[in-house]
Design a protein around this motif. Structure first.
Motif, PDB file in Angstrom:
ATOM      1  N   LYS A   1     -11.608 -16.907 -30.061  1.00 32.39           N
ATOM      2  CA  LYS A   1     -12.174 -17.792 -31.335  1.00 32.39           C
ATOM      3  C   LYS A   1     -13.041 -18.344 -31.221  1.00 32.39           C
ATOM      4  O   LYS A   1     -13.383 -19.016 -29.602  1.00 32.39           O
ATOM      5  N   ASP A   2     -13.531 -19.053 -31.797  1.00 37.45           N
ATOM      6  CA  ASP A   2     -14.159 -20.580 -32.391  1.00 37.45           C
ATOM      7  C   ASP A   2     -13.005 -21.487 -32.587  1.00 37.45           C
ATOM      8  O   ASP A   2     -13.735 -22.282 -32.503  1.00 37.45           O
ATOM      9  N   TYR A   3     -12.256 -21.581 -32.978  1.00 39.74           N
ATOM     10  CA  TYR A   3     -11.316 -22.863 -32.943  1.00 39.74           C
ATOM     11  C   TYR A   3     -10.581 -22.416 -32.172  1.00 39.74           C
ATOM     12  O   TYR A   3     -10.163 -22.202 -31.419  1.00 39.74           O
ATOM     13  N   PRO A   4      -9.569 -24.211 -32.251  1.00 36.68           N
ATOM     14  CA  PRO A   4      -8.574 -24.521 -30.631  1.00 36.68           C
ATOM     15  C   PRO A   4      -7.488 -24.178 -31.451  1.00 36.68           C
ATOM     16  O   PRO A   4      -6.968 -24.647 -32.629  1.00 36.68           O
ATOM     17  N   ALA A   5      -6.601 -24.669 -30.561  1.00 36.06           N
ATOM     18  CA  ALA A   5      -5.390 -24.505 -30.242  1.00 36.06           C
ATOM     19  C   ALA A   5      -4.760 -26.099 -30.076  1.00 36.06           C
ATOM     20  O   ALA A   5      -5.062 -26.620 -29.155  1.00 36.06           O
ATOM     21  N   VAL A   6      -4.102 -27.002 -30.965  1.00 33.10           N
ATOM     22  CA  VAL A   6      -3.712 -28.055 -30.594  1.00 33.10           C
ATOM     23  C   VAL A   6      -1.611 -27.263 -29.754  1.00 33.10           C
ATOM     24  O   VAL A   6      -1.260 -27.523 -31.114  1.00 33.10           O
ATOM     25  N   ILE A   7      -0.867 -28.038 -28.829  1.00 34.74           N
ATOM     26  CA  ILE A   7      -0.033 -27.574 -28.498  1.00 34.74           C
ATOM     27  C   ILE A   7       0.848 -28.858 -27.965  1.00 34.74           C
ATOM     28  O   ILE A   7      -0.198 -29.452 -26.883  1.00 34.74           O
ATOM     29  N   LYS A   8       1.843 -28.811 -27.967  1.00 32.72           N
ATOM     30  CA  LYS A   8       2.714 -30.262 -27.302  1.00 32.72           C
ATOM     31  C   LYS A   8       2.117 -29.919 -25.246  1.00 32.72           C
ATOM     32  O   LYS A   8       2.093 -28.609 -24.930  1.00 32.72           O
ATOM     33  N   HIS A   9       2.031 -31.184 -24.913  1.00 32.09           N
ATOM     34  CA  HIS A   9       1.964 -31.141 -23.716  1.00 32.09           C
ATOM     35  C   HIS A   9       2.572 -32.477 -23.279  1.00 32.09           C
ATOM     36  O   HIS A   9       3.390 -32.203 -23.445  1.00 32.09           O
ATOM     37  N   ASN A  10       1.703 -32.799 -21.730  1.00 29.56           N
ATOM     38  CA  ASN A  10       2.302 -33.757 -21.216  1.00 29.56           C
ATOM     39  C   ASN A  10       2.393 -35.338 -22.014  1.00 29.56           C
ATOM     40  O   ASN A  10       1.345 -35.236 -23.118  1.00 29.56           O
TER      41      ASN A  10
ATOM     42  N   VAL B   1      -4.632 -38.554 -30.669  1.00 29.82           N
ATOM     43  CA  VAL B   1      -3.084 -38.683 -30.934  1.00 29.82           C
ATOM     44  C   VAL B   1      -2.502 -37.981 -29.156  1.00 29.82           C
ATOM     45  O   VAL B   1      -3.128 -37.583 -28.490  1.00 29.82           O
ATOM     46  N   LYS B   2      -1.473 -38.759 -29.239  1.00 33.50           N
ATOM     47  CA  LYS B   2      -0.263 -38.385 -27.149  1.00 33.50           C
ATOM     48  C   LYS B   2       0.473 -37.532 -27.604  1.00 33.50           C
ATOM     49  O   LYS B   2       0.826 -37.175 -28.684  1.00 33.50           O
ATOM     50  N   GLY B   3      -0.121 -37.080 -25.304  1.00 29.26           N
ATOM     51  CA  GLY B   3       1.498 -35.742 -25.820  1.00 29.26           C
ATOM     52  C   GLY B   3       1.194 -34.980 -25.932  1.00 29.26           C
ATOM     53  O   GLY B   3       1.855 -33.653 -26.455  1.00 29.26           O
ATOM     54  N   TYR B   4      -0.319 -34.432 -27.088  1.00 28.55           N
ATOM     55  CA  TYR B   4      -0.315 -33.018 -27.080  1.00 28.55           C
ATOM     56  C   TYR B   4      -1.846 -32.641 -26.410  1.00 28.55           C
ATOM     57  O   TYR B   4      -2.725 -33.794 -26.010  1.00 28.55           O
TER      58      TYR B   4
ATOM     59  N   ASP C   1       1.130 -37.704 -21.158  1.00 29.72           N
ATOM     60  CA  ASP C   1      -0.617 -38.355 -20.822  1.00 29.72           C
ATOM     61  C   ASP C   1      -1.208 -37.987 -21.715  1.00 29.72           C
ATOM     62  O   ASP C   1      -2.854 -38.755 -21.884  1.00 29.72           O
ATOM     63  N   SER C   2      -1.337 -36.535 -22.243  1.00 28.86           N
ATOM     64  CA  SER C   2      -2.030 -36.166 -22.808  1.00 28.86           C
ATOM     65  C   SER C   2      -2.544 -36.745 -23.716  1.00 28.86           C
ATOM     66  O   SER C   2      -2.083 -37.313 -24.475  1.00 28.86           O
ATOM     67  N   ILE C   3      -4.350 -36.840 -24.667  1.00 34.52           N
ATOM     68  CA  ILE C   3      -3.906 -37.173 -25.399  1.00 34.52           C
ATOM     69  C   ILE C   3      -5.882 -36.140 -26.016  1.00 34.52           C
ATOM     70  O   ILE C   3      -6.318 -35.440 -25.614  1.00 34.52           O
TER      71      ILE C   3
ATOM     72  N   GLY D   1      -4.523 -22.244 -42.987  1.00 32.10           N
ATOM     73  CA  GLY D   1      -3.882 -21.147 -42.314  1.00 32.10           C
ATOM     74  C   GLY D   1      -2.885 -20.978 -41.920  1.00 32.10           C
ATOM     75  O   GLY D   1      -2.007 -22.287 -41.566  1.00 32.10           O
ATOM     76  N   GLU D   2      -2.204 -19.557 -41.585  1.00 26.65           N
ATOM     77  CA  GLU D   2      -0.062 -19.474 -40.451  1.00 26.65           C
ATOM     78  C   GLU D   2      -0.632 -20.141 -39.759  1.00 26.65           C
ATOM     79  O   GLU D   2       0.126 -19.070 -38.576  1.00 26.65           O
ATOM     80  N   ALA D   3      -1.610 -19.712 -38.704  1.00 30.07           N
ATOM     81  CA  ALA D   3      -1.556 -19.861 -37.318  1.00 30.07           C
ATOM     82  C   ALA D   3      -0.704 -21.339 -37.180  1.00 30.07           C
ATOM     83  O   ALA D   3      -1.022 -21.142 -35.470  1.00 30.07           O
ATOM     84  N   TYR D   4      -1.067 -21.762 -38.103  1.00 31.60           N
ATOM     85  CA  TYR D   4      -1.056 -23.607 -37.463  1.00 31.60           C
ATOM     86  C   TYR D   4       1.070 -23.652 -37.792  1.00 31.60           C
ATOM     87  O   TYR D   4       0.523 -23.832 -39.368  1.00 31.60           O
ATOM     88  N   THR D   5       1.348 -25.467 -37.498  1.00 32.36           N
ATOM     89  CA  THR D   5       2.666 -25.354 -38.490  1.00 32.36           C
ATOM     90  C   THR D   5       1.615 -26.935 -38.270  1.00 32.36           C
ATOM     91  O   THR D   5       1.760 -27.518 -37.427  1.00 32.36           O
ATOM     92  N   VAL D   6       2.570 -27.731 -39.897  1.00 34.92           N
ATOM     93  CA  VAL D   6       2.462 -29.300 -40.222  1.00 34.92           C
ATOM     94  C   VAL D   6       3.353 -29.672 -38.657  1.00 34.92           C
ATOM     95  O   VAL D   6       4.835 -29.393 -39.288  1.00 34.92           O
ATOM     96  N   THR D   7       2.533 -30.422 -38.057  1.00 34.44           N
ATOM     97  CA  THR D   7       3.664 -31.380 -37.604  1.00 34.44           C
ATOM     98  C   THR D   7       3.542 -32.979 -37.250  1.00 34.44           C
ATOM     99  O   THR D   7       2.368 -33.191 -37.800  1.00 34.44           O
ATOM    100  N   PRO D   8       5.045 -33.702 -38.067  1.00 38.77           N
ATOM    101  CA  PRO D   8       4.356 -35.378 -37.663  1.00 38.77           C
ATOM    102  C   PRO D   8       4.294 -35.864 -36.182  1.00 38.77           C
ATOM    103  O   PRO D   8       4.635 -34.898 -35.655  1.00 38.77           O
ATOM    104  N   VAL D   9       2.452 -36.684 -36.491  1.00 40.36           N
ATOM    105  CA  VAL D   9       2.857 -37.372 -35.494  1.00 40.36           C
ATOM    106  C   VAL D   9       2.705 -39.332 -35.436  1.00 40.36           C
ATOM    107  O   VAL D   9       2.477 -39.668 -36.654  1.00 40.36           O
ATOM    108  N   SER D  10       2.799 -39.346 -34.638  1.00 41.34           N
ATOM    109  CA  SER D  10       2.343 -40.816 -34.537  1.00 41.34           C
ATOM    110  C   SER D  10      -0.037 -41.055 -34.555  1.00 41.34           C
ATOM    111  O   SER D  10      -0.101 -40.229 -33.005  1.00 41.34           O
ATOM    112  N   VAL D  11      -0.529 -41.211 -35.173  1.00 48.85           N
ATOM    113  CA  VAL D  11      -2.080 -41.318 -34.183  1.00 48.85           C
ATOM    114  C   VAL D  11      -2.511 -43.145 -34.138  1.00 48.85           C
ATOM    115  O   VAL D  11      -1.832 -43.925 -34.869  1.00 48.85           O
ATOM    116  N   MET D  12      -3.472 -43.139 -33.983  1.00 52.86           N
ATOM    117  CA  MET D  12      -3.495 -43.923 -32.648  1.00 52.86           C
ATOM    118  C   MET D  12      -5.139 -44.277 -33.696  1.00 52.86           C
ATOM    119  O   MET D  12      -6.362 -43.461 -32.905  1.00 52.86           O
TER     120      MET D  12
END
Length: 158
Positions: A53-62, A42-45, A64-66, A88-99
């Motif tokens: 924590k052991d788990y990651p966060a994905v956030i909106k980014h520039n 996915v681009k842009g994140y 070119d980010s992949i 769980g509740e620390a994440y929001t379901v967000t629509p994205v274009s996946v390659m």
């Protein structure tokens, strides 16, 4: 019965034993869940560690980010509910274009899908990249042991 919208995963659920546990209740059932997953990006994140924590966060980014991960083509709404429950509740379901990627890394398909985007505290996200292989090496066994015997809620689709 309709199938759920495809889901892009990029973190702990990319460890096949953990994905197998989340979907089937049994971490050894990787042969059942592997066919549901296709290599994808996915681009842009960007993916970062969450402090302490052991788990990651994905956030909106520039733009070119992949972020690399898997496109999951789940078969039932119950499977999707189990993964929503897991995240769980620390994440929001967000629509994205996946390659979707071929074995050689070429994009073979672009799919509209959902992704779990960090919705927790902004200052909880570090500037360090989160690395799947480090999680698998250092923490996966502990997670499987921790979750052993538990089952995620997701009513059966009958």
């Amino acid at each position: 019965m309709s199938t759920p919208r495809p889901l892009f995963v990029y973190g702990t659920l990319c460890a096949m034993p953990l994905l197998a546990w989340a979907l089937t209740g049994d971490a050894t059932q990787t042969s059942i869940v592997r066919p549901l997953a296709q290599n994808a990006t996915v681009k842009g994140y960007a993916r970062f560690t969450v402090r302490g924590k052991d788990y990651p966060a994905v956030i909106k980014h520039n733009q070119d980010s992949i972020v690399d991960g898997f496109l999951l083509r789940l078969q039932t709404k119950s499977q999707r509910r189990k993964l929503d429950d897991f995240e769980g509740e620390a994440y929001t379901v967000t629509p994205v274009s996946v390659m979707v990627k071929s074995e050689s890394g070429d994009t073979v398909e672009i799919v509209d899908a959902d992704m779990y985007v960090w919705a927790g505290e902004t200052d909880a996200v570090s500037s360090e990249a989160w690395v799947l292989q480090d999680f698998i090496r250092d923490r996966l066994d502990d997670w499987i042991e921790l979750f052993g015997g538990m089952e995620l809620v997701g009513d059966d689709d009958t």
